[in-house]
Design a protein around this motif. Structure first.
Motif, PDB file in Angstrom:
ATOM      1  N   GLN A 199     -61.632 -58.076  15.871  1.00  0.00           N
ATOM      2  CA  GLN A 199     -60.757 -57.887  17.016  1.00  0.00           C
ATOM      3  C   GLN A 199     -61.604 -57.598  18.245  1.00  0.00           C
ATOM      4  N   HIS A 200     -61.610 -58.540  19.153  1.00  0.00           N
ATOM      5  CA  HIS A 200     -62.391 -58.403  20.382  1.00  0.00           C
ATOM      6  C   HIS A 200     -61.737 -59.265  21.446  1.00  0.00           C
ATOM      7  N   ARG A 201     -61.838 -58.839  22.678  1.00  0.00           N
ATOM      8  CA  ARG A 201     -61.170 -59.550  23.764  1.00  0.00           C
ATOM      9  C   ARG A 201     -61.701 -60.967  23.941  1.00  0.00           C
ATOM     10  N   ASN A 202     -62.896 -61.247  23.435  1.00  0.00           N
ATOM     11  CA  ASN A 202     -63.481 -62.579  23.596  1.00  0.00           C
ATOM     12  C   ASN A 202     -63.524 -63.370  22.294  1.00  0.00           C
ATOM     13  N   LEU A 203     -62.683 -62.988  21.338  1.00  0.00           N
ATOM     14  CA  LEU A 203     -62.480 -63.764  20.115  1.00  0.00           C
ATOM     15  C   LEU A 203     -61.015 -64.160  20.048  1.00  0.00           C
ATOM     16  N   VAL A 204     -60.746 -65.383  19.616  1.00  0.00           N
ATOM     17  CA  VAL A 204     -59.364 -65.821  19.497  1.00  0.00           C
ATOM     18  C   VAL A 204     -58.657 -64.957  18.454  1.00  0.00           C
ATOM     19  N   ARG A 205     -57.386 -64.672  18.694  1.00  0.00           N
ATOM     20  CA  ARG A 205     -56.641 -63.773  17.801  1.00  0.00           C
ATOM     21  C   ARG A 205     -55.822 -64.578  16.797  1.00  0.00           C
ATOM     22  N   LEU A 206     -56.035 -64.287  15.521  1.00  0.00           N
ATOM     23  CA  LEU A 206     -55.282 -64.927  14.445  1.00  0.00           C
ATOM     24  C   LEU A 206     -54.013 -64.126  14.198  1.00  0.00           C
ATOM     25  N   LEU A 207     -52.863 -64.771  14.360  1.00  0.00           N
ATOM     26  CA  LEU A 207     -51.583 -64.084  14.196  1.00  0.00           C
ATOM     27  C   LEU A 207     -51.105 -64.087  12.752  1.00  0.00           C
ATOM     28  N   GLY A 208     -51.547 -65.071  11.978  1.00  0.00           N
ATOM     29  CA  GLY A 208     -51.119 -65.143  10.589  1.00  0.00           C
ATOM     30  C   GLY A 208     -51.461 -66.498  10.005  1.00  0.00           C
ATOM     31  N   CYS A 209     -50.948 -66.758   8.821  1.00  0.00           N
ATOM     32  CA  CYS A 209     -51.184 -68.052   8.187  1.00  0.00           C
ATOM     33  C   CYS A 209     -49.956 -68.463   7.387  1.00  0.00           C
ATOM     34  N   CYS A 210     -49.933 -69.726   7.025  1.00  0.00           N
ATOM     35  CA  CYS A 210     -48.844 -70.271   6.213  1.00  0.00           C
ATOM     36  C   CYS A 210     -49.469 -70.984   5.023  1.00  0.00           C
ATOM     37  N   ILE A 211     -49.136 -70.538   3.821  1.00  0.00           N
ATOM     38  CA  ILE A 211     -49.660 -71.130   2.588  1.00  0.00           C
ATOM     39  C   ILE A 211     -48.462 -71.443   1.703  1.00  0.00           C
ATOM     40  N   GLU A 212     -48.066 -72.696   1.683  1.00  0.00           N
ATOM     41  CA  GLU A 212     -46.855 -73.056   0.956  1.00  0.00           C
ATOM     42  C   GLU A 212     -46.968 -74.498   0.474  1.00  0.00           C
ATOM     43  N   GLY A 213     -46.832 -74.698  -0.838  1.00  0.00           N
ATOM     44  CA  GLY A 213     -46.995 -76.035  -1.394  1.00  0.00           C
ATOM     45  C   GLY A 213     -48.397 -76.541  -1.130  1.00  0.00           C
ATOM     46  N   ASP A 214     -48.486 -77.734  -0.540  1.00  0.00           N
ATOM     47  CA  ASP A 214     -49.786 -78.303  -0.185  1.00  0.00           C
ATOM     48  C   ASP A 214     -50.201 -77.944   1.234  1.00  0.00           C
ATOM     49  N   GLU A 215     -49.396 -77.130   1.901  1.00  0.00           N
ATOM     50  CA  GLU A 215     -49.669 -76.810   3.299  1.00  0.00           C
ATOM     51  C   GLU A 215     -50.551 -75.566   3.429  1.00  0.00           C
ATOM     52  N   ASN A 216     -51.617 -75.697   4.223  1.00  0.00           N
ATOM     53  CA  ASN A 216     -52.462 -74.570   4.615  1.00  0.00           C
ATOM     54  C   ASN A 216     -52.543 -74.579   6.137  1.00  0.00           C
ATOM     55  N   MET A 217     -52.029 -73.543   6.768  1.00  0.00           N
ATOM     56  CA  MET A 217     -52.006 -73.513   8.228  1.00  0.00           C
ATOM     57  C   MET A 217     -52.435 -72.146   8.743  1.00  0.00           C
ATOM     58  N   LEU A 218     -53.103 -72.159   9.885  1.00  0.00           N
ATOM     59  CA  LEU A 218     -53.502 -70.941  10.576  1.00  0.00           C
ATOM     60  C   LEU A 218     -52.740 -70.860  11.888  1.00  0.00           C
ATOM     61  N   ILE A 219     -52.210 -69.685  12.186  1.00  0.00           N
ATOM     62  CA  ILE A 219     -51.395 -69.505  13.392  1.00  0.00           C
ATOM     63  C   ILE A 219     -52.145 -68.575  14.344  1.00  0.00           C
ATOM     64  N   TYR A 220     -52.445 -69.091  15.543  1.00  0.00           N
ATOM     65  CA  TYR A 220     -53.213 -68.352  16.545  1.00  0.00           C
ATOM     66  C   TYR A 220     -52.370 -68.079  17.783  1.00  0.00           C
ATOM     67  N   GLU A 221     -52.884 -67.174  18.619  1.00  0.00           N
ATOM     68  CA  GLU A 221     -52.314 -67.029  19.947  1.00  0.00           C
ATOM     69  C   GLU A 221     -52.570 -68.332  20.710  1.00  0.00           C
ATOM     70  N   TYR A 222     -51.628 -68.716  21.535  1.00  0.00           N
ATOM     71  CA  TYR A 222     -51.741 -69.976  22.273  1.00  0.00           C
ATOM     72  C   TYR A 222     -52.590 -69.782  23.522  1.00  0.00           C
ATOM     73  N   MET A 223     -53.519 -70.704  23.737  1.00  0.00           N
ATOM     74  CA  MET A 223     -54.391 -70.664  24.909  1.00  0.00           C
ATOM     75  C   MET A 223     -53.964 -71.765  25.887  1.00  0.00           C
ATOM     76  N   PRO A 224     -53.284 -71.406  26.982  1.00  0.00           N
ATOM     77  CA  PRO A 224     -52.714 -72.423  27.883  1.00  0.00           C
ATOM     78  C   PRO A 224     -53.746 -73.323  28.549  1.00  0.00           C
ATOM     79  N   ASN A 225     -54.985 -72.842  28.719  1.00  0.00           N
ATOM     80  CA  ASN A 225     -56.004 -73.678  29.355  1.00  0.00           C
ATOM     81  C   ASN A 225     -56.871 -74.425  28.350  1.00  0.00           C
ATOM     82  N   LYS A 226     -56.433 -74.373  27.078  1.00  0.00           N
ATOM     83  CA  LYS A 226     -57.074 -75.141  26.009  1.00  0.00           C
ATOM     84  C   LYS A 226     -58.561 -74.804  25.885  1.00  0.00           C
ATOM     85  N   SER A 227     -59.394 -75.800  25.576  1.00  0.00           N
ATOM     86  CA  SER A 227     -60.805 -75.502  25.317  1.00  0.00           C
ATOM     87  C   SER A 227     -61.667 -75.771  26.546  1.00  0.00           C
ATOM     88  N   LEU A 228     -62.814 -75.114  26.580  1.00  0.00           N
ATOM     89  CA  LEU A 228     -63.711 -75.187  27.734  1.00  0.00           C
ATOM     90  C   LEU A 228     -64.170 -76.610  28.014  1.00  0.00           C
TER      91      LEU A 228
END
Length: 628
Positions: free
Chosen positions: A363-392
């Motif tokens: 947990q740091h202000r300069n690391l993306v924050r992971l909100l949770g994950c979804c593991i169901e059936g064949d699905e593996n997903m990571l849920i993050y905070e949304y970054m409106p300005n996308k990537s550098l």
């Protein structure tokens, strides 16, 4: 160049900063009934009335003369010294009423994390009780920037809190507050979150209010008798240690908890359907154990599917080695980014597990924050905070969008990435090497604050480990250090090399790979090195910035970057030194020849480690099996 301002980030504090980021002095946080912790004004100021307002609509702070006939002014000098002056009519001159910083212990972060500064002591810096210097050799050499560490490691469950009295409270930029909680409720709130490092009471008159910290505690000094009390998380073994601080023990309700867990387990076995049992089995496989410190929330597939409009193309943000990334909006209105593991992805369960384990515990202000994950059936997903300005990379390498990146913004991004890496290498519970630091893995929030992302390739070091070797080289050409690309050797200095490349890209607006110059076949590193030797580093600056930049900051950033990309590992600085070099004006060492400074050097390194002769672009994360 210097500013004196109220910063509401986390919890309101007053800062003197150089530029947009480098802190010189801090007062705060605001304590109701006591004022700003560590401020130069005494609690009962006879001349000025201090007023602080914080509600849902505003955060304001002001100082008014109690006697309206008093004439005063406030100045900030070119060296960062803030002064309040009062006009003394009898003497017909201005008299200094207050200096900030007032002494050596007012220097921001002088003693590093968990260090405490005491005026009159020699040396001024020491460690908090039950803490020891992180780097003893540096400490005795009067370099206290590494700070201190606990004598005993935390375990989360079973930890205790020790009361430290009469201190200036640490930087509360990464904190959370609630004005209605009691001190006991505050303790419980901190206890249930393994990332919480300390807590205290905000209103000392009404004995109510809660402030909790989520990062290492920085910028502490002794303030007897005007300091405040704070409760710091410690290992349970410290509860029986002798010392001057009061101990607050965490009461374990193991027997009651056991009964509840057994009851819940019986109910669970009867009401869960078969597919959910399979889901639990898969979670155990991902985590290694269901009993994790991270307490990472699990999202149902139906929730994520609804949030992303059934993973529609209109919601798709892009695609990387992991798989597609979608924007989503949860029912409560929170925007999220969803990384969905593709069946054809080069990254698999190991990388998914890596991401979950590492980011969930960081947990740091300069690391993306992971909100949770979804593991169901064949699905593996990571849920993050949304970054409106996308990537550098999307902004930096686009001729039109790059004009939105002023030098002030770029320098702030450079410093933010440096602080994030320092946290990974030194200050986090896990010592982590990212191994894939690049422009596309730096996300930008709404205020252009950088967030390091994508920990699928990361590795953690423990104990006295400083270096490791792998036969599976992962990363991105153009950012990989020579010793890693050629020999598979990686260390924190591998990330330092990548950081140096990234800084040169931020300054120039050009990619390292694919860079071309009419006069040579040098890549960006080689071109920057040539300009540096010729005393023309300023020619590297992106033309879209124009002339609106601090010359000293630009040339210093380039110089520090070249120190980071030096050929020999031993010559490169660590990230704590990088942060210090970026934030002050001291003399820097001469940079030596960089590694991989010609395009053919990169290709040579590539062919020596890969059985696949095809090259990779800057945007692609690659995995290379070592040839036998």
């Amino acid at each position: 160049e210097y500013s004196y301002h109220l910063d509401p980030t986390g919890y309101p504090q007053v800062f003197i900063r150089r530029g947009a980021s480098a802190a010189l002095y801090r007062a705060g946080p605001w304590i109701w009934g006591a004022g700003f912790s560590g401020a130069g004004n005494p609690r009962e100021d006879p001349t000025y009335k201090l007023t602080f307002v914080m509600d849902d609509n505003e955060v304001t702070y002001r100082e008014d003369a109690i006697d309206r006939s008093v004439i005063s002014r406030f100045t900030v000098s070119p060296t960062g010294l803030a002064q309040r002056w009062t006009w003394v009519d009898r003497r017909q001159e201005w008299v200094v009423y207050l200096n900030l910083p007032g002494d050596i212990c007012d220097t921001y972060g002088l003693c590093g994390p968990y260090g405490i500064c005491t005026t009159g002591n020699s040396p001024s810096c020491g460690c908090l009780d039950r803490f020891t210097p992180r780097n003893y050799d540096n400490w005795v050499g009067a370099d206290w920037s590494d700070g201190c560490v606990r004598r005993s490691n935390l375990s989360c469950r079973g930890d205790v809190f020790l009361k430290y009295e009469r201190i200036k409270l640490p930087d509360a930029t990464s904190s959370w507050s609630n004005m209605s909680m009691t001190l006991e409720e505050c303790r419980v709130e901190c206890l249930r979150n393994c990332n919480c490092t300390a807590y205290m009471q905000l209103d000392v008159t009404k004995r109510i209010g809660c402030l909790v910290w989520y990062e290492d505690l920085v910028d502490i000094r002794s303030l007897s008798p005007d300091g405040q009390d704070i409760y710091i998380r410690m290992a349970s073994s410290e509860s029986s240690s002798k010392g001057g601080n009061k101990v607050v023990l965490i009461v374990s309700l193991a027997s009651v908890t056991g009964v509840i867990l057994i009851t819940c387990s019986i109910v669970f076995l009867f009401i869960r359907k078969r597919k959910n049992v399979r889901k639990i089995e898969k979670e155990v496989n991902i985590y290694g154990s269901r009993d994790t410190d991270s307490e990472l929330p699990l999202f149902d597939l139906s929730v994520i599917s609804k949030a992303t409009n059934d993973f529609s193309l209109g919601n798709k943000l892009g695609e990387g080695g992991f798989g597609p990334v979608y924007k989503g909006i949860l029912e409560e209105g929170q925007e999220i980014a969803v990384k969905r593991l593709s069946k054809d992805s080069m990254q698999g369960q190991d990388e998914f597990k890596n991401e979950v384990i590492f980011i969930a515990k960081l947990q740091h202000r300069n690391l993306v924050r992971l909100l949770g994950c979804c593991i169901e059936g064949d699905e593996n997903m990571l849920i993050y905070e949304y970054m409106p300005n996308k990537s550098l990379d999307i902004m930096l390498f686009d001729p039109k969008k790059s004009t939105l990146l002023s030098w002030e913004t770029r320098f702030s991004i450079i410093n933010g990435i440096a602080r994030g890496l320092l946290y990974l290498h030194q200050d986090s519970r896990l010592r982590i090497i990212h191994r894939d630091l690049k422009a596309s893995n730096i996300l930008l929030d709404s205020e252009m604050n950088p967030k390091i992302s994508d920990f699928g390739m990361a590795r953690s070091f423990g104990g006295n480990e400083t270096e490791a070797k792998t036969r599976r080289v992962v990363g991105t050409y153009g950012y990989m250090s020579p010793e890693y690309a050629i020999d598979g050797l990686f260390s924190i200095k591998s990330d330092v090399f990548s950081f140096g490349v990234l800084v040169l890209e931020i300054v120039s607006g050009k990619r390292n790979r694919g860079f071309s110059h009419s006069d040579s076949n040098l890549n960006l590193l080689g071109h920057a090195w040539t300009l540096y030797k010729e005393g023309r580093s300023i020619d590297l600056v992106d033309s879209s910035i124009g002339d609106s930049f601090y010359l000293a900051e630009v040339t210093r950033s380039i110089h520090v970057a070249l120190l980071c990309v030096q050929q020999n590992v031993e010559d490169r600085p660590n990230m704590s030194s990088v942060v210090l070099m970026l934030g002050n004006e001291g003399v820097l060492a001469q940079a030596k020849q960089p590694g991989f400074f010609m395009e053919r050097d990169v290709l040579a390194g590539q062919s020596s480690t890969s059985t696949n002769p095809a090259s990779s672009t800057n945007d692609v994360t690659i995995t290379m099996p070592e040839g036998r």
